[in-house]
Design an enzyme around this catalytic site. Structure first.
Site, PDB file in Angstrom:
ATOM      1  N   GLU A 196     -34.154 -30.672  17.067  1.00  0.00           N
ATOM      2  CA  GLU A 196     -35.111 -31.347  17.946  1.00  0.00           C
ATOM      3  C   GLU A 196     -36.297 -31.924  17.182  1.00  0.00           C
ATOM      4  O   GLU A 196     -36.760 -33.024  17.480  1.00  0.00           O
ATOM      5  CB  GLU A 196     -35.620 -30.357  19.000  1.00  0.00           C
ATOM      6  CG  GLU A 196     -36.525 -31.001  20.028  1.00  0.00           C
ATOM      7  CD  GLU A 196     -37.245 -29.969  20.878  1.00  0.00           C
ATOM      8  OE1 GLU A 196     -38.218 -30.349  21.535  1.00  0.00           O
ATOM      9  OE2 GLU A 196     -36.828 -28.804  20.877  1.00  0.00           O
ATOM     10  N   ASP A 197     -36.793 -31.180  16.184  1.00  0.00           N
ATOM     11  CA  ASP A 197     -38.057 -31.542  15.546  1.00  0.00           C
ATOM     12  C   ASP A 197     -37.934 -32.144  14.151  1.00  0.00           C
ATOM     13  O   ASP A 197     -38.944 -32.503  13.546  1.00  0.00           O
ATOM     14  CB  ASP A 197     -38.968 -30.301  15.472  1.00  0.00           C
ATOM     15  CG  ASP A 197     -39.411 -29.843  16.856  1.00  0.00           C
ATOM     16  OD1 ASP A 197     -39.372 -30.669  17.777  1.00  0.00           O
ATOM     17  OD2 ASP A 197     -39.776 -28.665  17.012  1.00  0.00           O
ATOM     18  N   ASP A 241     -37.549 -17.530  23.179  1.00  0.00           N
ATOM     19  CA  ASP A 241     -38.345 -18.697  22.780  1.00  0.00           C
ATOM     20  C   ASP A 241     -39.518 -18.885  23.746  1.00  0.00           C
ATOM     21  O   ASP A 241     -40.664 -19.078  23.336  1.00  0.00           O
ATOM     22  CB  ASP A 241     -37.424 -19.931  22.784  1.00  0.00           C
ATOM     23  CG  ASP A 241     -38.168 -21.229  22.518  1.00  0.00           C
ATOM     24  OD1 ASP A 241     -38.997 -21.257  21.595  1.00  0.00           O
ATOM     25  OD2 ASP A 241     -37.910 -22.217  23.226  1.00  0.00           O
ATOM     26  N   HIS A 244     -43.096 -19.818  14.381  1.00  0.00           N
ATOM     27  CA  HIS A 244     -42.503 -19.703  15.728  1.00  0.00           C
ATOM     28  C   HIS A 244     -41.036 -19.256  15.678  1.00  0.00           C
ATOM     29  O   HIS A 244     -40.669 -18.263  16.327  1.00  0.00           O
ATOM     30  CB  HIS A 244     -42.667 -21.023  16.489  1.00  0.00           C
ATOM     31  CG  HIS A 244     -41.899 -21.097  17.770  1.00  0.00           C
ATOM     32  ND1 HIS A 244     -42.162 -20.280  18.858  1.00  0.00           N
ATOM     33  CD2 HIS A 244     -40.843 -21.875  18.134  1.00  0.00           C
ATOM     34  CE1 HIS A 244     -41.314 -20.565  19.834  1.00  0.00           C
ATOM     35  NE2 HIS A 244     -40.496 -21.522  19.418  1.00  0.00           N
ATOM     36  N   ASP A 288     -35.058 -24.990  16.611  1.00  0.00           N
ATOM     37  CA  ASP A 288     -35.859 -26.209  16.764  1.00  0.00           C
ATOM     38  C   ASP A 288     -35.576 -27.260  15.695  1.00  0.00           C
ATOM     39  O   ASP A 288     -36.207 -28.318  15.692  1.00  0.00           O
ATOM     40  CB  ASP A 288     -37.355 -25.860  16.735  1.00  0.00           C
ATOM     41  CG  ASP A 288     -37.869 -25.390  18.091  1.00  0.00           C
ATOM     42  OD1 ASP A 288     -37.419 -25.952  19.103  1.00  0.00           O
ATOM     43  OD2 ASP A 288     -38.696 -24.466  18.133  1.00  0.00           O
TER      44      ASP A 288
END
Length: 738
Positions: free
Chosen positions: A89-90, A148, A60, A86
């Site tokens: 966040e992840d 995104d 991604h 990301d």
């Protein structure tokens, strides 16, 4: 954490190397080394994490970085931020780690892109505010965020149906207007079509089929139309390319809905584009007008359809000449004339400015827009729905240019009034405005402005803002200023509203309970009882039908509440009526007659009837509002509270009928009204409440108010009405107000 297989690791490396091939000639070794470092770090951070589709998550960020580099043409800093967007966040890494490894600029962009922790759906408006605050520091935050979203839309197939509806609706409500405002035409079109595909799959497939079916005919017509233009341009030695573009499936469908026409009646499906390879030393404007002169020598132009977006570009940087001409097949055809630079800006918007201007100058051009956004953000206590509404208004409206008496130009949303212009200049001017002079003519504050108006605002010291101004103000700035005045009195309005409702409940002998308040809140599509009190206190809501709304209905009224149950669609399960049924968001939510466990109401904004594609909006644990899938009001809920959207399906409704409005137009003749009423009276499943007809100069228009069981009965009636001699069109109207 699971480990990737060798095949998955090879797949990741292949995708990254494919990406490098696309960008390697664009950057020097130092920048490529930064991109390499970002990829390796992100890849390690996301190791073992997979997306819903089952592929490694790192695919991604690579795809987003590719959109950022290729579709938006942004630089190495943006690509690095896209690869890292990301990570915080992840994974377990923090923003301080990003800053230490990649610098302040990258960490600031990543911070702007990082969603708030917790329930993202419920906090979407706050997340957007955070993004927009970062916009004033670096516009690349928004550009990467749109990239995104584009990749998420391209990979939406792996998501469950209710998530598809939520994400597609959210994209249409927020990200499409954002892309439009930033001039990202190509990406905006992609987002629209992908959203359309997932939100209305049947309609999307139908339009795709029709477009494919007519491709050969279309190509023949294009060649016939463009041949004389190409020949003449060659004779004149103008270096250019002539191409054609199709309207997007979503745009075609929207036009069919708005104009109530069939696919074959949408005439501007096609537009011709002439892109000039501009010569240095000659103004681009002059080159475009030379081509316009050649085109109008060949085909006659429509006088009121010449648009000059070069002399005065659109707010998002768009420059082009538009002319609509009469083609050889007797159809109007739009031609867009622009230079190669203008075309790049038209397709890629503000992102293209990075290639043509110094970045600082480019960001200065954004200052007026950013300033408007800042004004919206300052009202941090405003309702999230209110914020989204005003923000979207600021993004998606077409603009007009108007002038002060001294000749200063201001851009305002199309449909703006005198009060919008007054607030645009100064808050106090808006607060004290009593009217204006336009071309020496006195006009009221509600007067709608036109492009090119020169306006002198008139004021009075005795004037003060009025709530009714909100009804005709179109600009977010004016609406925000007016609301601020009355927001100070919100607690007073809330208390007053509560007293009014309590008194009303006493009058109709209804208990002042939480359940009854929920029914009122749901009926008016509000968020909570505080908002209900406030709206009533300010006089925004009419409470004439409270008795009906809370359940004390008379037989002749349209029943607004029904009971529903849920199941998998299995016939035996449909017979059951288990108590305390829980909502399973993963399964269709079945709407039935005469069930006692959970209640639902039909949204007044779109008035759905059985058989139409619908979804449910969960206002409380025991109440659902049913909206049409295409309802515009629903988009607002999807964007801010998407987790409350559930799939809904009708079972057969045989007893209950629903009020529906049809609008008829045609040529007046003796006996036509009698034929219409006779036809309706013969239909066993349809009852007529009222009809209203008006004729003028041989043309008649009429409205029928009917009680219908379902869409099949409605479609049959519409088809029969269209066969009556003299009737030209029959269309359903969602608004049931007389």
């Amino acid at each position: 954490m699971q480990h990737f297989t060798k095949a998955e690791i090879r797949h990741i490396e292949d995708r990254y190397q494919d990406f490098l091939k696309v960008i390697k000639d664009k950057f020097d070794e130092g920048r490529l080394a930064r991109i390499e470092k970002a990829f390796r770090f992100s890849n390690a951070a996301h190791h073992g994490i997979k997306r819903k589709s089952g592929e490694p998550f790192i695919i991604h960020p690579i795809a987003v970085a590719r959109i950022v580099a290729v579709d938006l043409g942004l630089g190495a800093t943006s690509i690095v931020a896209a690869l890292l967007h990301d990570v915080v966040e992840d994974t377990d890494y923090r923003m301080s780690d990003i800053e230490n490894m990649f610098g302040t600029r990258v960490s600031r962009i990543v911070d702007g892109l990082t969603k708030l922790s917790g329930d993202f759906d419920a906090k979407h408006a706050l997340t957007l505010k955070k993004m927009l605050m970062t916009l004033s520091d670096d516009v690349r935050v928004i550009l990467i965020k749109i990239a995104d979203r584009l990749h998420n839309m391209r990979t939406l197939d792996s998501m469950p149906a209710h998530k598809k509806i939520k994400i597609a609706g959210e994209t249409l409500f927020l990200y499409v207007p954002l892309a439009h405002r930033l001039g990202l035409h190509a990406i905006k079109s992609d987002l629209e079509d992908l959203s359309f595909k997932h939100k209305h799959p049947e309609e999307y497939e139908q339009i795709q089929y029709l477009l494919h079916n007519q491709e050969d005919k279309r190509n023949y017509l294009v060649n016939e139309f463009t041949s004389p233009i190409i020949e003449k341009l060659k004779e004149e030695g103008i270096d250019c390319k002539v191409e054609h573009r199709l309207k997007t499936s979503y745009s075609i469908w929207q036009k069919m809905q708005k104009k109530a026409v069939a696919f074959n009646e949408v005439y501007d499906i096609l537009a011709i584009r002439i892109i000039i390879n501009s010569k240095k030393g000659i103004s681009e404007k002059r080159q475009c007008f030379d081509v316009l002169s050649i085109v109008t020598d060949i085909y006659k132009p429509k006088p009121d359809r010449i648009r000059d977006w070069i002399t005065m570009p659109k707010a998002n940087g768009y420059e082009s000449l538009h002319v609509t001409v009469m083609g050889p097949q007797g159809h109007w055809v739009e031609i867009q004339i622009r230079t190669d630079r203008m075309d790049d800006v038209a397709e890629h918007g503000f992102a293209a400015h990075y290639r043509y201007k110094d970045i600082r100058n480019f960001e200065n051009e954004l200052d007026p827009w950013i300033e408007r956004i800042r004004e919206l953000l300052q009202s941090s206590d405003s309702d999230a729905f209110e914020f989204l509404d005003d923000f979207k208004l600021n993004l998606f409206s077409s603009e007009i240019n108007v002038f002060t008496p001294k000749g200063d130009m201001f851009s305002l949303p199309l449909g703006s009034t005198v009060i919008d212009f007054a607030y645009e200049i100064h808050t106090e001017l808006g607060n004290k405005c009593i009217g204006a002079k336009i071309n020496t003519k006195l006009v009221p504050i509600s007067h709608i402005l036109e492009n090119g108006d020169q306006i002198e605002i008139l004021t009075s010291e005795n004037q003060s803002p009025k709530l009714e101004w909100l009804k005709f103000s179109a600009s977010p700035k004016a609406r925000g200023k007016i609301k601020n005045v009355f927001r100070l009195e919100k607690s007073k309005h809330t208390e007053k509203g509560k007293e009014i409702i309590e008194e009303l409940f006493k009058e109709i002998n209804a208990p002042f309970t939480s359940n009854n308040l929920k029914k009122l809140t749901a009926h008016f599509n509000l968020n909570n009882k505080e908002q209900l009190y406030s709206e009533v206190g300010m006089g925004f809501l009419e409470l004439d039908d409270v008795k009906d709304i809370i359940g004390k209905k008379s037989e002749s009224k349209l029943v607004k509440y029904w009971n529903i149950t849920f199941g998998s669609g299995n016939k035996n399960k449909e017979e059951e009526t288990p108590e305390n049924q829980k909502i399973d968001k993963k399964k269709p939510f079945l709407l039935r007659e005469n069930q006692d466990n959970i209640k639902f109401s039909l949204a007044k904004c779109c008035n759905p009837i059985p058989g139409e594609s619908v979804v449910g909006y969960l206002t409380t644990d025991d109440h659902v509002i049913i909206h049409k899938v295409k309802c515009r009001e629903l988009e607002k809920f999807i964007a801010n509270q998407g987790e409350k959207i559930i799939q809904a399906e009708w079972t057969k409704f045989k007893r209950q009928s629903y009020l529906t409005r049809l609008h008829l137009q045609g040529f007046d003749r003796m006996g036509i009204v009698n034929e219409v009423t006779t036809l309706i009276s013969k239909g066993h499943n349809i009852n007529m409440r009222s009809l209203k007809f008006d004729t003028h100069d041989g043309i008649f228009m009429g409205d029928l108010f009917l009680y219908i069981h379902n869409t099949n009965d409605l479609e049959n009636l519409i088809n029969k009405l269209r066969t009556i001699k003299g009737i030209d069109s029959v269309n359903r109207v969602e608004n049931l107000e007389d």
